[in-house]
Write a protein that holds these residues in place. Structure first.
Motif, PDB file in Angstrom:
ATOM      1  N   ILE A   1       0.841  -1.201   0.000  1.00 65.30           N
ATOM      2  CA  ILE A   1       0.000   0.000   0.000  1.00 65.30           C
ATOM      3  C   ILE A   1       0.874   1.248   0.000  1.00 65.30           C
ATOM      4  N   THR A   2       1.909   1.240   0.816  1.00 59.42           N
ATOM      5  CA  THR A   2       2.814   2.389   0.874  1.00 59.42           C
ATOM      6  C   THR A   2       3.443   2.658  -0.485  1.00 59.42           C
ATOM      7  N   SER A   3       3.816   1.600  -1.189  1.00 54.55           N
ATOM      8  CA  SER A   3       4.510   1.752  -2.472  1.00 54.55           C
ATOM      9  C   SER A   3       3.629   2.357  -3.556  1.00 54.55           C
ATOM     10  N   THR A   4       2.305   2.287  -3.382  1.00 53.28           N
ATOM     11  CA  THR A   4       1.410   2.834  -4.405  1.00 53.28           C
ATOM     12  C   THR A   4       1.190   4.337  -4.254  1.00 53.28           C
ATOM     13  N   PHE A   5       1.617   4.919  -3.139  1.00 51.58           N
ATOM     14  CA  PHE A   5       1.397   6.344  -2.873  1.00 51.58           C
ATOM     15  C   PHE A   5      -0.066   6.723  -3.122  1.00 51.58           C
ATOM     16  N   PRO A   6      -1.003   6.108  -2.378  1.00 49.08           N
ATOM     17  CA  PRO A   6      -2.421   6.446  -2.567  1.00 49.08           C
ATOM     18  C   PRO A   6      -2.661   7.927  -2.310  1.00 49.08           C
ATOM     19  N   LEU A   7      -3.725   8.470  -2.911  1.00 50.04           N
ATOM     20  CA  LEU A   7      -3.908   9.919  -2.916  1.00 50.04           C
ATOM     21  C   LEU A   7      -4.041  10.527  -1.525  1.00 50.04           C
ATOM     22  N   ALA A   8      -4.560   9.806  -0.564  1.00 49.02           N
ATOM     23  CA  ALA A   8      -4.615  10.345   0.798  1.00 49.02           C
ATOM     24  C   ALA A   8      -3.262  10.220   1.500  1.00 49.02           C
ATOM     25  N   VAL A   9      -2.326   9.532   0.865  1.00 51.52           N
ATOM     26  CA  VAL A   9      -0.945   9.316   1.324  1.00 51.52           C
ATOM     27  C   VAL A   9      -0.818   9.033   2.829  1.00 51.52           C
ATOM     28  N   PRO A  10      -1.480   7.982   3.324  1.00 55.72           N
ATOM     29  CA  PRO A  10      -1.320   7.602   4.739  1.00 55.72           C
ATOM     30  C   PRO A  10      -0.067   6.754   4.938  1.00 55.72           C
ATOM     31  N   LEU A  11       1.071   7.297   4.568  1.00 53.50           N
ATOM     32  CA  LEU A  11       2.307   6.516   4.548  1.00 53.50           C
ATOM     33  C   LEU A  11       2.804   6.209   5.952  1.00 53.50           C
ATOM     34  N   GLU A  12       2.778   7.209   6.836  1.00 58.38           N
ATOM     35  CA  GLU A  12       3.237   6.982   8.205  1.00 58.38           C
ATOM     36  C   GLU A  12       2.388   5.917   8.894  1.00 58.38           C
ATOM     37  N   TRP A  13       1.097   5.970   8.676  1.00 52.80           N
ATOM     38  CA  TRP A  13       0.193   4.986   9.277  1.00 52.80           C
ATOM     39  C   TRP A  13       0.562   3.574   8.834  1.00 52.80           C
ATOM     40  N   ASN A  14       0.833   3.400   7.553  1.00 51.50           N
ATOM     41  CA  ASN A  14       1.192   2.070   7.057  1.00 51.50           C
ATOM     42  C   ASN A  14       2.533   1.603   7.606  1.00 51.50           C
ATOM     43  N   LEU A  15       3.511   2.508   7.683  1.00 51.20           N
ATOM     44  CA  LEU A  15       4.803   2.120   8.253  1.00 51.20           C
ATOM     45  C   LEU A  15       4.661   1.749   9.722  1.00 51.20           C
ATOM     46  N   LEU A  16       3.849   2.505  10.454  1.00 50.44           N
ATOM     47  CA  LEU A  16       3.649   2.187  11.863  1.00 50.44           C
ATOM     48  C   LEU A  16       3.014   0.812  12.023  1.00 50.44           C
ATOM     49  N   PHE A  17       2.052   0.485  11.180  1.00 49.10           N
ATOM     50  CA  PHE A  17       1.403  -0.817  11.293  1.00 49.10           C
ATOM     51  C   PHE A  17       2.360  -1.954  10.945  1.00 49.10           C
ATOM     52  N   MET A  18       3.309  -1.693  10.076  1.00 46.53           N
ATOM     53  CA  MET A  18       4.331  -2.703   9.809  1.00 46.53           C
ATOM     54  C   MET A  18       5.155  -2.959  11.071  1.00 46.53           C
ATOM     55  N   TYR A  19       5.518  -1.884  11.763  1.00 45.66           N
ATOM     56  CA  TYR A  19       6.279  -2.024  13.005  1.00 45.66           C
ATOM     57  C   TYR A  19       5.422  -2.665  14.103  1.00 45.66           C
ATOM     58  N   ILE A  20       4.162  -2.228  14.208  1.00 44.00           N
ATOM     59  CA  ILE A  20       3.275  -2.786  15.232  1.00 44.00           C
ATOM     60  C   ILE A  20       3.138  -4.295  15.072  1.00 44.00           C
ATOM     61  N   ALA A  21       2.986  -4.751  13.832  1.00 39.27           N
ATOM     62  CA  ALA A  21       2.839  -6.190  13.593  1.00 39.27           C
ATOM     63  C   ALA A  21       4.041  -6.951  14.136  1.00 39.27           C
ATOM     64  N   GLY A  22       5.240  -6.450  13.857  1.00 40.43           N
ATOM     65  CA  GLY A  22       6.443  -7.111  14.357  1.00 40.43           C
ATOM     66  C   GLY A  22       6.571  -7.025  15.865  1.00 40.43           C
ATOM     67  N   PHE A  23       6.302  -5.849  16.421  1.00 43.07           N
ATOM     68  CA  PHE A  23       6.428  -5.657  17.870  1.00 43.07           C
ATOM     69  C   PHE A  23       5.483  -6.576  18.639  1.00 43.07           C
ATOM     70  N   LEU A  24       4.224  -6.636  18.221  1.00 44.65           N
ATOM     71  CA  LEU A  24       3.222  -7.379  18.987  1.00 44.65           C
ATOM     72  C   LEU A  24       3.332  -8.887  18.808  1.00 44.65           C
ATOM     73  N   PHE A  25       3.511  -9.342  17.574  1.00 44.50           N
ATOM     74  CA  PHE A  25       3.382 -10.775  17.315  1.00 44.50           C
ATOM     75  C   PHE A  25       4.716 -11.511  17.221  1.00 44.50           C
ATOM     76  N   LEU A  26       5.819 -10.773  17.024  1.00 44.22           N
ATOM     77  CA  LEU A  26       7.141 -11.388  17.061  1.00 44.22           C
ATOM     78  C   LEU A  26       7.902 -10.980  18.317  1.00 44.22           C
ATOM     79  N   GLY A  27       7.770  -9.731  18.703  1.00 45.13           N
ATOM     80  CA  GLY A  27       8.435  -9.272  19.919  1.00 45.13           C
ATOM     81  C   GLY A  27       7.763  -9.770  21.183  1.00 45.13           C
ATOM     82  N   HIS A  28       6.465 -10.036  21.098  1.00 50.33           N
ATOM     83  CA  HIS A  28       5.703 -10.529  22.251  1.00 50.33           C
ATOM     84  C   HIS A  28       4.750 -11.624  21.773  1.00 50.33           C
ATOM     85  N   PRO A  29       5.305 -12.765  21.375  1.00 50.93           N
ATOM     86  CA  PRO A  29       4.489 -13.821  20.763  1.00 50.93           C
ATOM     87  C   PRO A  29       3.502 -14.448  21.742  1.00 50.93           C
ATOM     88  N   ASN A  30       2.423 -14.962  21.175  1.00 48.41           N
ATOM     89  CA  ASN A  30       1.387 -15.593  21.996  1.00 48.41           C
ATOM     90  C   ASN A  30       1.948 -16.738  22.833  1.00 48.41           C
TER      91      ASN A  30
END
Length: 637
Positions: free
Chosen positions: A339-368
């Motif tokens: 999604i980030t690579s497409t540069f959508p017109l609303a350009v929510p780039l920071e939001w997408n990058l944060l969610f990439m980090y959140i996914a790693g932090f929550l599910f790899l950094g603190h696995p179930n």
């Protein structure tokens, strides 16, 4: 496209404006298929630099150096530390609230200056948009006051303070927070921005939505609740997993339906990483005659989009298997990366990058499997209560989209959005210059950047062409053909873009430019009847097959309400070669007469294109005597 030169539609600038509207829309749509917005590469470089320097660079420096956990370049030491995570969320929250994250820059219609947000919200006299005008004490009026400016400034300070202050030791915050999990942001500091945000939001929903309060707000609230949770930090991590789960699944469910397939082709066409025209055209059925989504585009949307956003989060939330967690996390990182690579017109780039980090932090950094699964929560009722709170607005918003904005409804990227087109009689758009704001109309911004006038107009028409490529665009243009005098000579504007130059922000939410904004523009600009006509549509409720529309004459108010069938929209081409889609009029101002139907008649008699049948009647009317409730509702508005 060149480094500094846009890839403009290949049209004759001297004669283009004299063409019928349908031909002009067809020209810009076909150009979008091959080139997207045609932005110069310099625009993308600017966004990348903003991400690298301001968002990642400054954000990581602040988060790490104020946490006492390694240097910014020692990623292995801090990537899974809760306090760094908290501060990066707060940093993103702050940038969104300032207006330098999502909906920033030229791809969001901000050309000169590239920043809206704070330049509007720190300026008394600009327009503010209360969510319930006249219903909440202390929120009346649409004029930004000194109080609003001070309140907004305090909100920014309240978000910045917990970022720069050192944290407190986990074990002193709550039971169940072991020392080896590091520090946490002091919980009392986190309630101040939340309180200010609620007060601010009641006075101006624009800032509330711009801040992405529906996602960052719950995260910060969860941070602040740590002292009150039975398992402290463990419960916090679990609640955060439920939060991102609700965002992903809510977005995935919202993509079920006819709209989302129409999002994929123009998004792919606008992606600078897609090489050549051939791959772009694969996402359309039969370029140039039929530019509805191809089966490939629909498959990408509903398999790599809808299915991935629903199934993968379920696996991540429920599985204790490390391999599945790794695979699911990588898949969601790739999802947001694309999604980030497409540069959508609303350009929510920071939001997408944060969610990439959140996914790693929550599910790899603190696995179930390491004590952070649902079974490790202090109480099952905590999970039930958290899910109920998180899904309340998405469920309500999809059943009653008129009550909830599309971001709290989690309909990002769904294509099912409240939206609008604006039509000005020649020269009438200039009246918007009476609005107090730190910028001008976008067409004037472009001319200040040395765009010739016609080139600036073509650029702005491209945004209306982009809207026409989405499902609701067919209905909106149909309304213009019925209600705008000499529509071929009118100035057509995509409302989301225009709203950006008036409010400092828009993120695809038509609720920000509904009849309340139009009434305020009329108060400030004094349009004559017929000079400024708006075609506006609400999102489709998940349990209905229709969308509710209204037509607004700025000088008169709401003049017509009705519905259209989404199925009628999605079978047509963006430029409506078969004429307007069928409209079901449910109420009309008895003193209002629609524009001449000469254009509509000529369109309906034109040769038809593939994929659609000529409607028996372009407009159906209800007997208003049998539906007084509809008339009463319109009069109340």
């Amino acid at each position: 496209m060149g480094l500094t030169t846009p890839d403009a539609p290949p049209v004759d600038a001297e004669t283009f404006e004299s063409l019928p509207l349908s031909e002009r829309i067809r020209a810009v749509v076909l150009h979008w298929v091959d080139c997207g917005f045609g932005s110069p590469k310099l625009f993308h470089i600017i966004y990348i630099l903003k991400l690298a320097v301001l968002y990642i660079g400054v954000g990581v420096i602040l988060a790490t150096l104020t946490s006492g956990i390694g240097a910014p370049w020692q990623v292995a030491q801090w990537w899974n530390e809760p306090i760094v995570f908290q501060k990066l969320v707060l940093w993103t929250f702050l940038l969104e609230t300032i207006g330098v994250a999502g909906s920033w820059g030229p791809l969001a219609g901000k050309f000169k200056p590239m920043t809206g947000g704070c330049l509007f919200w720190l300026r008394p006299g600009t327009i503010r948009m209360p969510p319930w005008p006249g219903k909440v004490p202390g929120t009346n009026g649409f004029n930004r006051t000194v109080f609003d400016v001070v309140l907004y400034a305090l909100l920014l300070i309240a978000l910045f303070v917990p970022i720069i202050l050192p944290g407190v030791t986990g074990s002193t915050v709550a039971a169940g927070s072991p020392e080896d999990l590091g520090n946490l942001v002091s919980p009392p500091l986190l309630f101040v921005p939340l309180v200010l945000l609620v007060i601010m939001g009641l006075r101006d929903k624009v800032i509330f939505i711009a801040a992405r309060a529906e996602q960052y707000g719950p995260a910060v609230l969860i941070f602040g609740l740590v002292p009150f949770l039975g398992n402290g930090l463990v419960d916090m991590i679990i609640m955060l997993k439920l939060l991102i789960f609700s965002v992903w699944v809510g977005a995935g469910v919202s993509k079920i339906g006819k709209h989302f397939s129409f999002v994929i082709p123009p998004m792919i066409s606008n992606a600078p990483i897609i090489p050549g025209k051939a791959i772009r055209r694969l996402h359309y059925r039969n370029y140039p005659d039929d530019v509805r989504p191809s089966h490939l585009a629909s498959g990408i949307g509903h398999v790599l989009g809808t299915l991935v956003e629903i199934v993968t989060p379920l696996v991540l939330l429920l599985s204790t298997d490390w391999t599945l967690a790794l695979a699911g996390t990588l898949l969601m990182i790739l999802f947001h990366g694309f999604i980030t690579s497409t540069f959508p017109l609303a350009v929510p780039l920071e939001w997408n990058l944060l969610f990439m980090y959140i996914a790693g932090f929550l599910f790899l950094g603190h696995p179930n499997g390491d004590g952070y699964g649902l079974g490790d929560a202090s109480s099952p009722w905590l999970i039930v209560a958290t899910l109920a709170c998180l899904f309340f607005f998405p469920v309500l918003g999809n059943l009653r989209p008129d009550l909830v904005a599309f971001t709290p409804s989690m309909r990002q990227y769904a294509g099912n959005w409240a939206s609008a087109l604006w039509a000005f009689q020649p020269g009438a758009e200039d009246k918007l210059n009476a609005v107090n704001r730190p910028t001008k109309n976008q067409v004037d911004q472009l001319q200040e950047m040395e765009f010739p006038r016609v080139a600036a107009e073509i650029t702005m028409l491209q945004t209306a062409g982009w809207r026409s490529m989405h499902s609701q665009g067919r209905g909106l243009f149909s309304l213009l053909y019925h209600h705008v005098n000499d529509v071929d000579r009118a100035t057509i504007r995509e409302a989301e873009f225009s709203c950006n130059s008036l409010l400092g922000f828009n993120f695809g939410d038509g609720h920000l430019h509904n009849h309340h904004l139009i009434a305020e523009l009329q108060r400030r600009c004094q349009f004559e009847p017929g000079e400024f006509v708006v075609a506006w549509v609400e999102s489709q409720p998940i349990h209905k097959s229709t969308q509710d529309y209204m037509v607004i004459d700025a000088a008169v108010g709401i003049v017509e309400r009705g519905t259209w069938n989404v199925a009628d929209c999605v079978k047509e081409q963006p430029w409506l070669p078969n004429g307007p889609i069928p409209l079901n009029v449910t109420w009309r101002d008895p003193h209002y007469t629609p524009a001449s139907r000469s254009t509509v008649t000529s369109m309906e008699s034109a040769p038809q294109s593939a994929g659609a049948q000529k409607p028996e009647s372009a407009v159906r009317h209800h007997d208003l005597a049998t539906e007084p409730a509809l008339q009463d509702a319109a009069e109340r508005d």
